[in-house]
Design an enzyme around this catalytic site. Structure first.
Site, short mmCIF file in Angstrom:
data_model
loop_
_atom_site.label_atom_id
_atom_site.label_comp_id
_atom_site.label_asym_id
_atom_site.label_seq_id
_atom_site.Cartn_x
_atom_site.Cartn_y
_atom_site.Cartn_z
N SER A 196 8.97 -0.17 4.16
CA SER A 196 8.30 -0.23 5.35
C SER A 196 8.37 -0.92 6.37
CB SER A 196 6.81 -0.78 5.14
OG SER A 196 6.10 -1.49 4.82
N HIS B 171 6.04 -6.71 8.55
CA HIS B 171 5.61 -5.84 9.41
C HIS B 171 6.24 -6.32 10.96
CE1 HIS B 171 3.89 -3.79 6.10
NE2 HIS B 171 4.80 -3.45 5.78
#
Length: 259
Positions: free
Chosen positions: A132, A185
């Site tokens: 991710s 992230h």
């Protein structure tokens, strides 16, 4: 009464068979490594990004951690999110560029930033893994392209800058899904924004060099689903014909990157 969209296995099969080469390789590597971790669980420990264990002798962690996952659902959701974004990136920039970036800077740069932040700013040692970080990197790059054409979108009386969409998604993901790495992230977003703004385009070899490599090795003729860097001449798939697109917390240590 409106009819619900129906799942069409033929369209899914066609989409999978049309995926470009590098996308296939990276997705296969993700799935293959997840399968390999079933009998060899030590692979996660060996390849995860654990800041205190990153040194000149363990630089492989910066390249491997996006390919490793904590469990099946972690891997599945990341593959579903990554595949269309990666396929679009490869269709735009070519197979050589995609392979060079995603086996190099697009892992080492966000991974290196994360390691430095954890070691020297947060004074922590949270290990992470998961594709991710690439998902949010690509979302940020796409958001910058969209922002140039459509700078804002409206929510009621408010105008929201388009480029903030991935940032908002990171915040919601961190709040709604336990165990994800907010800092990881953000590191992916940072590199995606830099790419979208054109500040790190120098990481890509010159187009003349890429064309020379393609011609010298005859990659278009030898590799199925190869995407040429010179798409104005060869098109998306070169000279090849086309054919008729809440997770529970894992009990294992560390944090996952992504849903």
């Amino acid at each position: 009464m409106p009819s619900l969209p129906q799942f069409n296995p033929l369209r899914l099969r066609s989409y999978i068979f049309r995926l470009p080469l590098c996308t296939r390789l990276l997705i296969t590597a993700i799935v293959g490594l997840w399968i390999a971790t079933i009998p060899f669980d030590w692979l996660r420990e060996w390849g995860s990004l654990e800041p205190d264990k990153v040194n000149l002798g363990t630089m492989h962690r910066l390249n491997l951690f996006p390919l490793l996952h904590l469990g099946f659902l972690h891997m599945l959701f990341n593959v579903l999110a990554l595949t269309p974004l990666l396929e679009r990136f490869e269709a735009e920039f070519g197979t050589l560029v995609t392979l060079a970036l995603f086996t190099g800077p697009f892992g080492t740069l966000p991974g290196g930033i994360y390691t430095l932040l954890e070691k020297f700013v947060l004074r922590s040692n949270t290990n992470v893994m998961g594709a991710s970080i690439w998902v949010f990197l690509l979302l940020a790059a796409e958001a910058m392209k969209t922002h140039k054409a459509n700078p804002n979108f409206n929510i009621g009386p408010y105008k929201i800058p388009t480029w903030t969409t991935p940032l908002i998604l990171v915040v919601f993901t961190s709040v709604l899904i336990p165990g994800v790495s907010f800092i990881g992230h953000l590191c992916g977003l940072a590199i995606g924004y830099l790419w979208g703004l054109g500040y790190i385009k120098f990481l890509v070899p010159h187009e003349k060099i890429l064309r020379w490599v393609e011609g010298k090795l005859n990659l278009l003729g030898r590799l199925p689903h190869y995407v040429s860097v010179d798409q104005k001449t060869y098109g998306r798939y070169g000279v090849l014909p086309t054919t008729s697109s809440s997770l529970p917390r894992s009990p294992e240590p560390g944090q996952r990157l992504g849903a």
